[in-house]
Each structure stands twice: as C-alpha cells, then as structure tokens.
Design a protein around this motif. Structure first.
Motif, PDB file in Angstrom:
ATOM      1  N   GLN A 244     -16.752  -0.600  -5.989  1.00  0.00           N
ATOM      2  CA  GLN A 244     -15.566  -0.911  -6.776  1.00  0.00           C
ATOM      3  C   GLN A 244     -14.636   0.295  -6.841  1.00  0.00           C
ATOM      4  O   GLN A 244     -13.409   0.150  -6.734  1.00  0.00           O
ATOM      5  CB  GLN A 244     -15.997  -1.330  -8.199  1.00  0.00           C
ATOM      6  CG  GLN A 244     -14.858  -1.803  -9.070  1.00  0.00           C
ATOM      7  CD  GLN A 244     -14.334  -3.161  -8.633  1.00  0.00           C
ATOM      8  OE1 GLN A 244     -15.006  -3.896  -7.908  1.00  0.00           O
ATOM      9  NE2 GLN A 244     -13.088  -3.456  -8.995  1.00  0.00           N
ATOM     10  N   VAL A 245     -15.215   1.478  -6.988  1.00  0.00           N
ATOM     11  CA  VAL A 245     -14.399   2.703  -7.035  1.00  0.00           C
ATOM     12  C   VAL A 245     -13.698   2.916  -5.700  1.00  0.00           C
ATOM     13  O   VAL A 245     -12.513   3.292  -5.631  1.00  0.00           O
ATOM     14  CB  VAL A 245     -15.275   3.907  -7.398  1.00  0.00           C
ATOM     15  CG1 VAL A 245     -14.506   5.215  -7.198  1.00  0.00           C
ATOM     16  CG2 VAL A 245     -15.727   3.800  -8.852  1.00  0.00           C
ATOM     17  N   GLU A 246     -14.466   2.645  -4.640  1.00  0.00           N
ATOM     18  CA  GLU A 246     -13.859   2.816  -3.314  1.00  0.00           C
ATOM     19  C   GLU A 246     -12.711   1.836  -3.137  1.00  0.00           C
ATOM     20  O   GLU A 246     -11.646   2.194  -2.603  1.00  0.00           O
ATOM     21  CB  GLU A 246     -14.922   2.606  -2.246  1.00  0.00           C
ATOM     22  CG  GLU A 246     -15.947   3.748  -2.197  1.00  0.00           C
ATOM     23  CD  GLU A 246     -17.039   3.492  -1.165  1.00  0.00           C
ATOM     24  OE1 GLU A 246     -17.038   2.369  -0.592  1.00  0.00           O
ATOM     25  OE2 GLU A 246     -17.895   4.366  -0.967  1.00  0.00           O
ATOM     26  N   ARG A 247     -12.923   0.572  -3.575  1.00  0.00           N
ATOM     27  CA  ARG A 247     -11.841  -0.396  -3.453  1.00  0.00           C
ATOM     28  C   ARG A 247     -10.641   0.027  -4.286  1.00  0.00           C
ATOM     29  O   ARG A 247      -9.489  -0.069  -3.857  1.00  0.00           O
ATOM     30  CB  ARG A 247     -12.326  -1.787  -3.902  1.00  0.00           C
ATOM     31  CG  ARG A 247     -13.243  -2.451  -2.869  1.00  0.00           C
ATOM     32  CD  ARG A 247     -13.358  -3.943  -3.163  1.00  0.00           C
ATOM     33  NE  ARG A 247     -13.885  -4.212  -4.495  1.00  0.00           N
ATOM     34  CZ  ARG A 247     -15.180  -4.328  -4.751  1.00  0.00           C
ATOM     35  NH1 ARG A 247     -16.073  -4.175  -3.792  1.00  0.00           N
ATOM     36  NH2 ARG A 247     -15.578  -4.581  -5.985  1.00  0.00           N
ATOM     37  N   LEU A 248     -10.898   0.495  -5.501  1.00  0.00           N
ATOM     38  CA  LEU A 248      -9.797   0.944  -6.344  1.00  0.00           C
ATOM     39  C   LEU A 248      -9.092   2.157  -5.727  1.00  0.00           C
ATOM     40  O   LEU A 248      -7.843   2.286  -5.800  1.00  0.00           O
ATOM     41  CB  LEU A 248     -10.324   1.291  -7.744  1.00  0.00           C
ATOM     42  CG  LEU A 248     -10.817   0.112  -8.576  1.00  0.00           C
ATOM     43  CD1 LEU A 248     -11.446   0.613  -9.871  1.00  0.00           C
ATOM     44  CD2 LEU A 248      -9.674  -0.840  -8.886  1.00  0.00           C
ATOM     45  N   THR A 249      -9.863   3.021  -5.085  1.00  0.00           N
ATOM     46  CA  THR A 249      -9.253   4.197  -4.433  1.00  0.00           C
ATOM     47  C   THR A 249      -8.346   3.760  -3.286  1.00  0.00           C
ATOM     48  O   THR A 249      -7.227   4.278  -3.108  1.00  0.00           O
ATOM     49  CB  THR A 249     -10.352   5.137  -3.923  1.00  0.00           C
ATOM     50  OG1 THR A 249     -11.182   5.520  -5.041  1.00  0.00           O
ATOM     51  CG2 THR A 249      -9.760   6.383  -3.287  1.00  0.00           C
ATOM     52  N   ASP A 250      -8.863   2.780  -2.522  1.00  0.00           N
ATOM     53  CA  ASP A 250      -8.051   2.257  -1.420  1.00  0.00           C
ATOM     54  C   ASP A 250      -6.777   1.624  -1.951  1.00  0.00           C
ATOM     55  O   ASP A 250      -5.672   1.826  -1.394  1.00  0.00           O
ATOM     56  CB  ASP A 250      -8.860   1.231  -0.621  1.00  0.00           C
ATOM     57  CG  ASP A 250     -10.027   1.897   0.125  1.00  0.00           C
ATOM     58  OD1 ASP A 250      -9.974   3.127   0.328  1.00  0.00           O
ATOM     59  OD2 ASP A 250     -11.013   1.175   0.434  1.00  0.00           O
ATOM     60  N   ILE A 251      -6.933   0.844  -3.036  1.00  0.00           N
ATOM     61  CA  ILE A 251      -5.754   0.183  -3.610  1.00  0.00           C
ATOM     62  C   ILE A 251      -4.771   1.227  -4.117  1.00  0.00           C
ATOM     63  O   ILE A 251      -3.547   1.105  -3.930  1.00  0.00           O
ATOM     64  CB  ILE A 251      -6.187  -0.766  -4.720  1.00  0.00           C
ATOM     65  CG1 ILE A 251      -6.982  -1.957  -4.145  1.00  0.00           C
ATOM     66  CG2 ILE A 251      -5.000  -1.280  -5.513  1.00  0.00           C
ATOM     67  CD1 ILE A 251      -7.645  -2.823  -5.187  1.00  0.00           C
ATOM     68  N   ARG A 252      -5.297   2.260  -4.782  1.00  0.00           N
ATOM     69  CA  ARG A 252      -4.399   3.302  -5.280  1.00  0.00           C
ATOM     70  C   ARG A 252      -3.685   4.009  -4.136  1.00  0.00           C
ATOM     71  O   ARG A 252      -2.489   4.311  -4.216  1.00  0.00           O
ATOM     72  CB  ARG A 252      -5.206   4.312  -6.102  1.00  0.00           C
ATOM     73  CG  ARG A 252      -4.323   5.358  -6.786  1.00  0.00           C
ATOM     74  CD  ARG A 252      -5.179   6.368  -7.503  1.00  0.00           C
ATOM     75  NE  ARG A 252      -5.959   7.123  -6.534  1.00  0.00           N
ATOM     76  CZ  ARG A 252      -6.822   8.092  -6.870  1.00  0.00           C
ATOM     77  NH1 ARG A 252      -7.020   8.393  -8.144  1.00  0.00           N
ATOM     78  NH2 ARG A 252      -7.505   8.726  -5.932  1.00  0.00           N
TER      79      ARG A 252
ATOM     80  N   ALA B   5      -1.046   1.798  -2.868  1.00  0.00           N
ATOM     81  CA  ALA B   5       0.084   1.768  -3.780  1.00  0.00           C
ATOM     82  C   ALA B   5       0.904   3.046  -3.669  1.00  0.00           C
ATOM     83  O   ALA B   5       2.147   3.008  -3.715  1.00  0.00           O
ATOM     84  CB  ALA B   5      -0.426   1.582  -5.211  1.00  0.00           C
ATOM     85  N   ARG B   6       0.217   4.171  -3.560  1.00  0.00           N
ATOM     86  CA  ARG B   6       0.946   5.440  -3.426  1.00  0.00           C
ATOM     87  C   ARG B   6       1.796   5.444  -2.142  1.00  0.00           C
ATOM     88  O   ARG B   6       2.946   5.886  -2.137  1.00  0.00           O
ATOM     89  CB  ARG B   6      -0.055   6.595  -3.409  1.00  0.00           C
ATOM     90  CG  ARG B   6       0.591   7.986  -3.459  1.00  0.00           C
ATOM     91  CD  ARG B   6      -0.483   9.041  -3.610  1.00  0.00           C
ATOM     92  NE  ARG B   6      -1.388   9.029  -2.478  1.00  0.00           N
ATOM     93  CZ  ARG B   6      -1.111   9.577  -1.285  1.00  0.00           C
ATOM     94  NH1 ARG B   6       0.030  10.170  -1.081  1.00  0.00           N
ATOM     95  NH2 ARG B   6      -1.996   9.515  -0.306  1.00  0.00           N
ATOM     96  N   LEU B   7       1.208   4.918  -1.040  1.00  0.00           N
ATOM     97  CA  LEU B   7       1.949   4.864   0.225  1.00  0.00           C
ATOM     98  C   LEU B   7       3.159   3.958   0.089  1.00  0.00           C
ATOM     99  O   LEU B   7       4.261   4.273   0.601  1.00  0.00           O
ATOM    100  CB  LEU B   7       1.027   4.374   1.342  1.00  0.00           C
ATOM    101  CG  LEU B   7      -0.103   5.354   1.746  1.00  0.00           C
ATOM    102  CD1 LEU B   7      -1.031   4.702   2.768  1.00  0.00           C
ATOM    103  CD2 LEU B   7       0.475   6.652   2.309  1.00  0.00           C
ATOM    104  N   ARG B   8       2.970   2.832  -0.613  1.00  0.00           N
ATOM    105  CA  ARG B   8       4.081   1.909  -0.787  1.00  0.00           C
ATOM    106  C   ARG B   8       5.177   2.536  -1.639  1.00  0.00           C
ATOM    107  O   ARG B   8       6.370   2.353  -1.376  1.00  0.00           O
ATOM    108  CB  ARG B   8       3.590   0.609  -1.408  1.00  0.00           C
ATOM    109  CG  ARG B   8       2.758  -0.221  -0.439  1.00  0.00           C
ATOM    110  CD  ARG B   8       2.275  -1.485  -1.136  1.00  0.00           C
ATOM    111  NE  ARG B   8       1.460  -2.297  -0.216  1.00  0.00           N
ATOM    112  CZ  ARG B   8       0.883  -3.436  -0.535  1.00  0.00           C
ATOM    113  NH1 ARG B   8       1.037  -3.920  -1.781  1.00  0.00           N
ATOM    114  NH2 ARG B   8       0.172  -4.095   0.378  1.00  0.00           N
TER     115      ARG B   8
END
Length: 302
Positions: A258-266, A269-272
């Motif tokens: 879950q942390v890894e998924r949240l890290t990927d999402i973050r 989002a940062r890239l976007r």
C-alpha cells in the motif's frame, strides 16, 4: 311456733362421714329420709291438733261472750217493770227460754271443749311418745354407725400400716435390684465403650492410610493434569504466536504494498503538477493582452 321449737330438738338433715367400710350410704340416707318424713308427718298432725284446739278455745270464748250477753239481757229483762202492764206471760216465757238456751249452749260448749282438750292431750301424748321413740331409734342407729365407723377406721389404719410396711420392704428390694442392674449396666457400658474405642481407633488408622494413599494419588493426578494442561497451553501459545506472526507478516506485506502504491501515486501526482506548471509557464506569454486589447479594456475598466 311449736313446730319450730320441737324441730330444734333434732336436725331434720344429718350428714354422715364417708368411710371405706360401714353401712350402705344409700340405705342409710333412705332410712333417715323415711324417719324424717314420719317425723314431719307427726309434727304436722300435732300442729293440726293444736290448731283445732285453738279454734275450739276461740269458739268457747265466743260462746261465753254470747252467754254473758244473754245473761245481761236476762238481767235487764228480769228487772221489775215500772208498770204492771209491762210484764206479761209471753215475756216471762221468753226469759225462761233464753235462760234455758244459754245454759244448753254453755253446757255443750264446755263438753265439746273438754272432749277436744282430751283428744288434743291424747294426740299430743301419742306424738311425744312416737317422737321419743324415733329419737331413740335414731340415736341407736347413730351409735351403731359410730361404732361401725370406729371399727372400720381401726381396720383401715391397720391396713394402712401393713401397706406402708410392705411398701417400705418393696422399696428396699427395688433399690437393691436397681443398684444391681446399675452396676451390671456400668460393666456392660465400659466393655462396650472399650470395644467401640478399639474399633474406632482401627477405623481412624485405616482412614488415615486410605486418606494418605488417596492424597498421593490425587497429587500425582493433579501433577499429570497440570503438566498436560501446560503442554496444551504451550502448544496453543506457539500456534497462536505462529498465527500472529503470519498475520503480522501478511499485514506488513499489505502495508508495504500500500505504501508503495501510495508512493507511486504521489510521484505521479508530483510529475503531473510539474507538467502543469511547465504548461502554465509556456502559456503565460499567450495570456498577455495585445495593445489593442488594452485600449478596449481601459474604458470598460473606468
């Protein structure tokens, strides 16, 4: 009044003491009641004779008074008349007849009174003789009953003394018998108590041995049961630890994922956001108004 005085010579009701031996009480009462009834009858006859004599006495007194009146009348008639024509032959015959009648009445009254007095005296004598006879019979019966009472009393006293002596002897025998039985009971009781004491001591020893063996057996069973329960508890604890470890690892893995998924999402989002900023920077010159647009916009702004 005469009957009351005479009845005071002897009471009409006479009570007798009750004893064990003697005359029949009912027969004595019946005989006394019979004598009292006869005595009452005699007293009633005497009172009647006295009343009749009193009546005759009153009649005699009345006759005497009547005779006195006739004598007075005759004396008045016998007085010499004041005038010769006042006395006649008819009056003389009347006076003679009155005197004759008065003498007959007096003679008849005296004769009747004497006869009644004689009869009353004779009846009174008979009544007194009968009364004295009844008194004598009652006294003789009373004396006989008193003698019988004394004899019965002496016999009763002798019987009581004999019974008292026999009772004392019987009491001594019973006391001796009771003492003998008490001693025998004490011996039997002591022997029985000794036997019961020995049996009780043996029973206590057997109970102590049995209790000791049972206690040791129960201690061994308790130790085995405790060991079994400890083993079961240790196995259960290990199983639960393994389950908890497995569950913790699973949850840790899930959390890591879950942390890894949240890290990927973050990161995405940062890239976007960065791309959006770049796009804004690139489009900023296009957003600057032209001079013509500024002129048109100025009046509207004012």
């Amino acid at each position: 009044m005469a009957s009351e005085r005479d009845s005071g010579l002897m009471p009409l009701r006479r009570e007798f003491d009750q004893v064990w031996h003697g005359f029949d009480r009912n027969q004595v009462k019946q005989y006394v009641e019979y004598l009292e009834d006869q005595l009452r009858r005699l007293l009633s006859d005497r009172d009647s004779a006295m009343a009749q004599a009193s009546t005759l006495s009153r009649e005699l007194e009345n006759a005497r008074r009547e005779l006195a009146k006739l004598h007075t009348r005759v004396d008045e008639l016998c007085k010499p008349p004041e005038r010769p024509e006042d006395l006649d032959e008819r009056m003389q015959r009347t006076v003679d007849l009155a005197n004759t009648r008065a003498e007959e009445i007096v003679t008849r009254a005296e004769t009747a009174a004497e006869e009644h007095w004689a009869k009353a005296g004779e009846a009174s004598g008979k009544l007194r003789a009968r009364y004295a006879k009844l008194l004598g019979e009652l006294e003789s019966h009373a004396e006989a009953m008193e003698n019988e009472h004394q004899a019965a009393l002496a016999e009763t006293r002798a019987e009581v003394e004999r019974l008292t002596t026999e009772a004392a002897q019987r009491r001594e025998q019973l006391d001796q018998e009771a003492e003998r039985r008490r001693r025998a009971i004490e011996r039997d009781f002591d022997a029985k108590m000794a036997a019961e004491k020995a049996a009780l001591e043996k029973h206590i020893a057997d109970q102590q041995t049995a209790s000791k063996n049972q206690a040791e057996r129960r201690i061994a069973e308790a130790i085995a049961e405790a060991k079994r329960r400890l083993d079961e508890a240790a196995t259960e604890a290990e199983r639960r630890v393994d389950e908890a470890t497995t569950e913790a690892e699973r949850r840790t893995t899930e959390a890591t994922q879950q942390v890894e998924r949240l890290t990927d999402i973050r990161e995405q989002a940062r890239l976007r956001v960065r791309k959006a900023q770049d796009l804004l920077k690139e489009g900023e010159p296009a957003l600057t108004p032209l001079p013509e647009e500024e002129t048109e916009l100025a009046p509207s702004a004012s």
